[in-house]
Design an enzyme around this catalytic site. Structure first.
Site, PDB file in Angstrom:
ATOM      1  N   VAL A  43       0.830  -1.203   0.000  1.00  0.00           N
ATOM      2  CA  VAL A  43       0.000   0.000   0.000  1.00  0.00           C
ATOM      3  C   VAL A  43       0.875   1.268   0.000  1.00  0.00           C
ATOM      4  CG1 VAL A  43      -0.364   0.139   2.520  1.00  0.00           C
ATOM      5  CG2 VAL A  43      -2.119   0.964   0.968  1.00  0.00           C
ATOM      6  N   ASP A  44       2.024   1.185   0.618  1.00  0.00           N
ATOM      7  CA  ASP A  44       2.980   2.304   0.661  1.00  0.00           C
ATOM      8  C   ASP A  44       3.389   2.703  -0.768  1.00  0.00           C
ATOM      9  OD1 ASP A  44       4.778   4.149   1.632  1.00  0.00           O
ATOM     10  OD2 ASP A  44       6.242   2.679   2.364  1.00  0.00           O
ATOM     11  N   GLY A 129       0.560  -7.423   5.554  1.00  0.00           N
ATOM     12  CA  GLY A 129       1.130  -7.815   4.266  1.00  0.00           C
ATOM     13  C   GLY A 129       2.590  -8.189   4.439  1.00  0.00           C
TER      14      GLY A 129
HETATM   15  N1  AR6 Z   1      -5.241  -0.307  -0.922  1.00  0.00           N
HETATM   16  C1  AR6 Z   1      -5.576  -0.911   0.255  1.00  0.00           C
HETATM   17  N2  AR6 Z   1      -4.865  -1.913   0.797  1.00  0.00           N
HETATM   18  C2  AR6 Z   1      -3.761  -2.319   0.124  1.00  0.00           C
HETATM   19  C3  AR6 Z   1      -3.340  -1.738  -1.092  1.00  0.00           C
HETATM   20  C4  AR6 Z   1      -4.127  -0.677  -1.608  1.00  0.00           C
HETATM   21  N3  AR6 Z   1      -3.812  -0.059  -2.743  1.00  0.00           N
HETATM   22  N4  AR6 Z   1      -2.203  -2.380  -1.490  1.00  0.00           N
HETATM   23  C5  AR6 Z   1      -1.935  -3.333  -0.574  1.00  0.00           C
HETATM   24  N5  AR6 Z   1      -2.871  -3.308   0.407  1.00  0.00           N
HETATM   25  P1  AR6 Z   1       1.517  -3.960   3.172  1.00  0.00           P
HETATM   26  P2  AR6 Z   1       2.646  -3.912   5.895  1.00  0.00           P
HETATM   27  C6  AR6 Z   1      -3.035  -4.144   1.586  1.00  0.00           C
HETATM   28  O1  AR6 Z   1       2.500  -4.995   2.768  1.00  0.00           O
HETATM   29  O2  AR6 Z   1       2.341  -5.335   6.087  1.00  0.00           O
HETATM   30  C7  AR6 Z   1       5.937  -1.738   2.474  1.00  0.00           C
HETATM   31  O3  AR6 Z   1       7.021  -2.076   1.659  1.00  0.00           O
HETATM   32  C8  AR6 Z   1      -2.363  -5.500   1.610  1.00  0.00           C
HETATM   33  O4  AR6 Z   1      -3.122  -6.434   0.830  1.00  0.00           O
HETATM   34  O5  AR6 Z   1       1.241  -2.851   2.238  1.00  0.00           O
HETATM   35  O6  AR6 Z   1       2.327  -2.941   6.997  1.00  0.00           O
HETATM   36  C9  AR6 Z   1       6.299  -0.663   3.474  1.00  0.00           C
HETATM   37  O7  AR6 Z   1       7.233   0.258   2.945  1.00  0.00           O
HETATM   38  C10 AR6 Z   1      -2.420  -5.806   3.094  1.00  0.00           C
HETATM   39  O8  AR6 Z   1      -3.726  -6.289   3.425  1.00  0.00           O
HETATM   40  O9  AR6 Z   1       1.948  -3.269   4.585  1.00  0.00           O
HETATM   41  C11 AR6 Z   1       6.876  -1.460   4.607  1.00  0.00           C
HETATM   42  O10 AR6 Z   1       8.228  -1.793   4.361  1.00  0.00           O
HETATM   43  C12 AR6 Z   1      -2.235  -4.428   3.740  1.00  0.00           C
HETATM   44  O11 AR6 Z   1      -2.453  -3.472   2.708  1.00  0.00           O
HETATM   45  C13 AR6 Z   1       6.047  -2.717   4.606  1.00  0.00           C
HETATM   46  O12 AR6 Z   1       5.587  -2.884   3.255  1.00  0.00           O
HETATM   47  C14 AR6 Z   1      -0.853  -4.187   4.352  1.00  0.00           C
HETATM   48  O13 AR6 Z   1       0.162  -4.732   3.518  1.00  0.00           O
HETATM   49  C15 AR6 Z   1       4.836  -2.589   5.498  1.00  0.00           C
HETATM   50  O14 AR6 Z   1       4.194  -3.828   5.552  1.00  0.00           O
END
Ligand code: AR6
Length: 181
Positions: A43-44, A129
């Site tokens: 998501v970042d 994620g």
């Molecule tokens: N909209 C909503 N949710 C989303 C989207 C979106 N566009 N894209 C992904 N998700 P993650 P974390 C969901 O990995 O676990 C990054 O590299 C995804 O399916 O984004 O907190 C950062 O820079 C999951 O359910 O975040 C950090 O290094 C949720 O968002 C690290 O990842 C969180 O997944 C953070 O990891």
């Protein structure tokens, strides 16, 4: 007049949706960032791509962010006016304060939103994620913390909090919690 117990009243200010956080027409979206605040995957990455390079430039001035803390920037090209960046814990088996740290992510993001008079806020499923937090445990913390914190803020400050689920599994898990919470 029916007086609902506080968690029922706060629950009515939460809405579970399936979709893309970067498309949400809310005042602020929460980013599941990393301590550098300089972007990443998941998501970042999606937020930085949609917001454009100016977001990265503002993030470069913030000096990073510790796990559990939250910092606010503008939303630039996003529909959302603001982005609240928070850093979730990396799951290490549950014995390293992960639950407390995830709780403070939600609490600090809500506090920062309220301080900035934000009425509509949208969260992703922080840490579930790339950071590997087990989905059910993380969902329970999200619901518990958000309902508890909303109790302290009148609904003219924080009217609606959207929990945005990107994938079917997360959506189903959130809906199950929503029904039985
Ligand atoms: N909209 C909503 N949710 C989303 C989207 C979106 N566009 N894209 C992904 N998700 P993650 P974390 C969901 O990995 O676990 C990054 O590299 C995804 O399916 O984004 O907190 C950062 O820079 C999951 O359910 O975040 C950090 O290094 C949720 O968002 C690290 O990842 C969180 O997944 C953070 O990891």
């Amino acid at each position: 007049m029916i007086v609902l117990p506080f968690n029922r009243r706060e629950k009515n200010r939460i809405q579970v949706v399936k979709g893309d956080l970067t498309k949400m027409k809310v005042e602020a979206i929460v980013n599941a960032a990393n301590p550098s605040l300089l972007g990443g995957s998941g998501v970042d990455g999606a937020i930085h791509r949609a917001a454009g390079e100016e977001l990265l430039r503002e993030c470069q001035t913030l000096g990073g962010c510790k796990t559990g803390q939250a910092k606010i920037t503008k939303g630039y090209l996003l529909p959302a006016k603001y982005v609240i960046h928070t850093v979730g814990p990396i799951w290490q088996g549950g014995q390293n304060n992960e639950a407390e740290l995830l709780e403070v992510c939600y609490a600090n993001s809500i506090k920062l939103a309220a301080e900035n008079n934000i009425k509509t806020l949208a969260f992703p499923a922080i840490s579930t994620g790339a950071y590997g937090y087990p989905l059910k445990e993380a969902t329970a913390i999200a619901f518990k913390t958000i309902t508890n914190r909303l109790f302290f803020y009148p609904d003219d400050i924080l009217q609606k909090v959207y929990l945005v689920c990107f994938d079917r599994l997360t959506y189903q898990c959130y809906l199950d919690f929503w029904k039985y919470y």
